[in-house]
Design a protein around this motif. Structure first.
Motif, PDB file in Angstrom:
ATOM      1  N   GLU A  72       0.826  -1.211   0.000  1.00 45.94           N
ATOM      2  CA  GLU A  72       0.000   0.000   0.000  1.00 45.94           C
ATOM      3  C   GLU A  72       0.862   1.264   0.000  1.00 45.94           C
ATOM      4  OE1 GLU A  72      -3.884  -1.638   2.550  1.00 45.94           O
ATOM      5  OE2 GLU A  72      -2.506  -0.197   3.453  1.00 45.94           O
ATOM      6  N   LEU A  73       2.018   1.176   0.645  1.00 48.52           N
ATOM      7  CA  LEU A  73       2.936   2.322   0.711  1.00 48.52           C
ATOM      8  C   LEU A  73       3.823   2.394  -0.527  1.00 48.52           C
ATOM      9  CD1 LEU A  73       3.877   2.116   4.512  1.00 48.52           C
ATOM     10  CD2 LEU A  73       2.466   3.868   3.416  1.00 48.52           C
ATOM     11  N   ASN A  74       3.455   1.614  -1.567  1.00 47.50           N
ATOM     12  CA  ASN A  74       4.186   1.613  -2.840  1.00 47.50           C
ATOM     13  C   ASN A  74       5.629   1.171  -2.706  1.00 47.50           C
ATOM     14  OD1 ASN A  74       2.006   2.540  -4.469  1.00 47.50           O
ATOM     15  ND2 ASN A  74       2.308   4.568  -3.545  1.00 47.50           N
ATOM     16  N   ALA A  75       5.897   0.332  -1.727  1.00 47.53           N
ATOM     17  CA  ALA A  75       7.245  -0.187  -1.573  1.00 47.53           C
ATOM     18  C   ALA A  75       7.267  -1.665  -1.951  1.00 47.53           C
ATOM     19  CB  ALA A  75       7.722   0.012  -0.140  1.00 47.53           C
ATOM     20  N   ASP A  76       8.461  -2.166  -2.220  1.00 51.54           N
ATOM     21  CA  ASP A  76       8.644  -3.561  -2.598  1.00 51.54           C
ATOM     22  C   ASP A  76       8.912  -4.384  -1.336  1.00 51.54           C
ATOM     23  OD1 ASP A  76       9.495  -5.968  -3.953  1.00 51.54           O
ATOM     24  OD2 ASP A  76      11.541  -5.290  -3.540  1.00 51.54           O
ATOM     25  N   PRO A  77       8.032  -5.334  -1.001  1.00 52.86           N
ATOM     26  CA  PRO A  77       8.204  -6.074   0.254  1.00 52.86           C
ATOM     27  C   PRO A  77       9.588  -6.716   0.398  1.00 52.86           C
ATOM     28  CG  PRO A  77       6.066  -6.568  -0.701  1.00 52.86           C
ATOM     29  CD  PRO A  77       6.810  -5.744  -1.708  1.00 52.86           C
ATOM     30  N   GLU A  78      10.088  -7.307  -0.695  1.00 54.77           N
ATOM     31  CA  GLU A  78      11.397  -7.962  -0.596  1.00 54.77           C
ATOM     32  C   GLU A  78      12.492  -6.964  -0.243  1.00 54.77           C
ATOM     33  OE1 GLU A  78      12.829 -11.299  -2.617  1.00 54.77           O
ATOM     34  OE2 GLU A  78      11.239 -11.199  -4.112  1.00 54.77           O
ATOM     35  N   GLY A  79      12.456  -5.819  -0.921  1.00 53.39           N
ATOM     36  CA  GLY A  79      13.475  -4.802  -0.687  1.00 53.39           C
ATOM     37  C   GLY A  79      13.406  -4.259   0.734  1.00 53.39           C
ATOM     38  N   VAL A  80      12.195  -4.114   1.241  1.00 52.47           N
ATOM     39  CA  VAL A  80      11.998  -3.548   2.572  1.00 52.47           C
ATOM     40  C   VAL A  80      12.402  -4.546   3.661  1.00 52.47           C
ATOM     41  CG1 VAL A  80      10.214  -2.685   4.164  1.00 52.47           C
ATOM     42  CG2 VAL A  80      10.232  -1.918   1.794  1.00 52.47           C
ATOM     43  N   MET A  81      12.226  -5.841   3.377  1.00 51.81           N
ATOM     44  CA  MET A  81      12.591  -6.861   4.368  1.00 51.81           C
ATOM     45  C   MET A  81      14.093  -7.154   4.368  1.00 51.81           C
ATOM     46  SD  MET A  81       9.506  -9.697   4.360  1.00 51.81           S
ATOM     47  CE  MET A  81       9.350  -9.981   2.596  1.00 51.81           C
ATOM     48  N   GLN A  82      14.723  -7.011   3.203  1.00 51.40           N
ATOM     49  CA  GLN A  82      16.112  -7.456   3.018  1.00 51.40           C
ATOM     50  C   GLN A  82      17.100  -6.967   4.097  1.00 51.40           C
ATOM     51  OE1 GLN A  82      16.378  -9.718   0.321  1.00 51.40           O
ATOM     52  NE2 GLN A  82      18.105 -10.267   1.618  1.00 51.40           N
ATOM     53  N   PRO A  83      17.030  -5.675   4.508  1.00 52.83           N
ATOM     54  CA  PRO A  83      18.026  -5.203   5.494  1.00 52.83           C
ATOM     55  C   PRO A  83      17.954  -5.945   6.829  1.00 52.83           C
ATOM     56  CG  PRO A  83      16.847  -3.348   4.502  1.00 52.83           C
ATOM     57  CD  PRO A  83      16.149  -4.585   4.058  1.00 52.83           C
ATOM     58  N   PHE A  84      16.894  -6.693   7.077  1.00 53.06           N
ATOM     59  CA  PHE A  84      16.714  -7.327   8.392  1.00 53.06           C
ATOM     60  C   PHE A  84      16.930  -8.834   8.361  1.00 53.06           C
ATOM     61  CE2 PHE A  84      14.245  -3.472   7.932  1.00 53.06           C
ATOM     62  CZ  PHE A  84      14.881  -2.705   8.900  1.00 53.06           C
ATOM     63  N   VAL A  85      17.247  -9.332   7.165  1.00 54.25           N
ATOM     64  CA  VAL A  85      17.431 -10.776   7.002  1.00 54.25           C
ATOM     65  C   VAL A  85      18.580 -11.269   7.889  1.00 54.25           C
ATOM     66  CG1 VAL A  85      18.195 -12.555   5.371  1.00 54.25           C
ATOM     67  CG2 VAL A  85      16.393 -10.938   4.702  1.00 54.25           C
ATOM     68  N   ALA A  86      19.700 -10.581   7.852  1.00 51.03           N
ATOM     69  CA  ALA A  86      20.890 -11.065   8.577  1.00 51.03           C
ATOM     70  C   ALA A  86      20.621 -11.146  10.083  1.00 51.03           C
ATOM     71  CB  ALA A  86      22.085 -10.157   8.284  1.00 51.03           C
ATOM     72  N   ALA A  87      20.033 -10.090  10.660  1.00 45.52           N
ATOM     73  CA  ALA A  87      19.819 -10.050  12.115  1.00 45.52           C
ATOM     74  C   ALA A  87      18.798 -11.096  12.561  1.00 45.52           C
ATOM     75  CB  ALA A  87      19.390  -8.649  12.547  1.00 45.52           C
ATOM     76  N   VAL A  88      17.689 -11.183  11.832  1.00 50.05           N
ATOM     77  CA  VAL A  88      16.637 -12.140  12.222  1.00 50.05           C
ATOM     78  C   VAL A  88      17.139 -13.571  12.051  1.00 50.05           C
ATOM     79  CG1 VAL A  88      14.303 -12.977  11.691  1.00 50.05           C
ATOM     80  CG2 VAL A  88      14.757 -10.515  11.720  1.00 50.05           C
ATOM     81  N   ASP A  89      17.825 -13.824  10.934  1.00 48.80           N
ATOM     82  CA  ASP A  89      18.366 -15.171  10.718  1.00 48.80           C
ATOM     83  C   ASP A  89      19.395 -15.519  11.783  1.00 48.80           C
ATOM     84  OD1 ASP A  89      16.741 -15.281   8.538  1.00 48.80           O
ATOM     85  OD2 ASP A  89      18.329 -15.447   7.036  1.00 48.80           O
ATOM     86  N   ALA A  90      20.232 -14.536  12.158  1.00 50.09           N
ATOM     87  CA  ALA A  90      21.255 -14.783  13.180  1.00 50.09           C
ATOM     88  C   ALA A  90      20.593 -15.143  14.510  1.00 50.09           C
ATOM     89  CB  ALA A  90      22.154 -13.551  13.353  1.00 50.09           C
ATOM     90  N   PHE A  91      19.520 -14.432  14.843  1.00 46.46           N
ATOM     91  CA  PHE A  91      18.796 -14.750  16.081  1.00 46.46           C
ATOM     92  C   PHE A  91      18.369 -16.222  16.089  1.00 46.46           C
ATOM     93  CE2 PHE A  91      14.627 -15.401  18.091  1.00 46.46           C
ATOM     94  CZ  PHE A  91      14.999 -15.204  19.417  1.00 46.46           C
TER      95      PHE A  91
END
Lengths: 235, 235
Positions: A72-91
């Motif tokens: 809805e905010l005209n953003a790409d879900p993959e792009g918006v999630m990508q910066p948090f992949v490393a931290a969440v996966d590390a957890f």
């Protein structure tokens, strides 16, 4: 003109912070779905498998809602999630449950911290995003079935309590470590969480107020301690 | 009196057959949820992960509906599912996808065969169970997103088609082998699927009509061939 330009810069920073927050929450929910499902598959009884799978499926529902708002905010879900992949996966890499009780504790602690976090951040958001976060929040609390199971396990073997209390502490420690990593790496998110847009006196590269984020962590930690007591685990 | 007693015995056999069918379908859907989620987790892109997870979550919804009907019939879902654990698990142990395209084919073939099976059995059931099966059926067909992806993969590398056609054939072969095992082991289910309650002339231990079950398999195989053509795979 300088003031107006700064206001616009503030608004953009806030919008970036909201997108960061949505990306973090969406990715965390997506991974929670996969991890909980994996844990559920390892349950011995079909009833336990199904109970934890219910929780996993609810997390996927939250992911869906968050992703919808990102779109809805005209953003790409993959792009918006990508910066948090490393931290969440590390957890998750550092907190793989070694048995069923650890899986249950992780589900309960994770669900609880997520709900507290949603409650804290809801007040910082624009109205539609806030409504969405409150919708997700209202669907939380499905992990209460865990309380009964953990209490029964402790009643059957009181030595279990110490191990599980330690495990819960480790979960919170790892979550906090990754949250601090995220806050350090993502300035717009840190500023949003600290509720303090940059003033003219601050450098453009200054991070959000560490004091305010610290208070947020303290609030989450208090709620966690209360939850541990409910399980019959001292923190 | 003998006729009445036989009628009652027939009704009980049919009720047992319906419970068997619900148990088989419920367990198959629960495992499909776990297997699809596992396959989804191995996708490289977040969009692919989420797309296959959507399918998995839909299967869990079907499991929920089937379990609810088992409970309505005053039966224990775990007990009703248990007889089918070995066959369903064996199917998945023998058909672990080795890559993303094989996962997609398995999702599409599995979803399709399940839908066909539901359509075939719906006509054999009491009205409330039939309504439930048709509800599950109406929610099938979510795997059509796979068609595009498989066609694109074949367009990019035509050699892929042969390998995937072979894989699809193997999936159907393993499904058919396990289905025959189930039909041989579960007489009430075999009788229901063959739509032929035991006559006075038949021995109580006689299995259902193999001819009728054979026709059912043939019908499922035809539908499968049509689906393979849609994917651009000759069967």
């Amino acid at each position: 003109v300088t003031g107006e330009r700064l206001d616009r810069a503030d608004a953009e920073t806030t919008a970036d912070g909201v997108l960061d927050l949505l990306g973090l929450m969406a990715y965390a929910q997506l991974v929670a779905f996969f991890e909980l499902t994996d844990d559920a598959a390892s349950a011995i009884s079909l009833a336990d498998k199904a109970a934890l799978a219910e929780l996993a499926v609810a997390e996927f529902g939250h992911f869906r809602l968050l992703r919808r708002r990102i779109v809805e905010l005209n953003a790409d879900p993959e792009g918006v999630m990508q910066p948090f992949v490393a931290a969440v996966d590390a957890f998750h890499a550092r907190t793989a449950p070694s048995d069923w009780l650890e899986s249950l504790i992780k589900a309960y602690v994770g669900d609880g911290i997520a709900a507290d976090f949603y409650e804290v951040v809801a007040g910082l958001l624009d109205t539609p995003t806030q409504a969405l976060v409150l919708e997700v929040l209202s669907d939380s609390g499905r992990s209460t079935f865990v309380i009964e199971r953990i209490r029964a396990a402790i009643a059957a073997d009181p030595r279990v309590a110490g191990r599980l209390a330690l495990w819960a502490r480790r979960l919170v420690g790892e979550a906090s470590a990754q949250a601090q990593r995220v806050a350090a790496e993502r300035e717009p998110l840190a500023r949003l969480l600290a509720s303090s847009p940059p003033s003219e006196l601050e450098s453009a590269n200054a991070p959000g107020q560490p004091g305010d984020i610290g208070r947020m962590f303290a609030r989450l930690a208090d709620a966690h301690t209360a939850r541990m007591a409910q399980l019959g685990l001292s923190d």
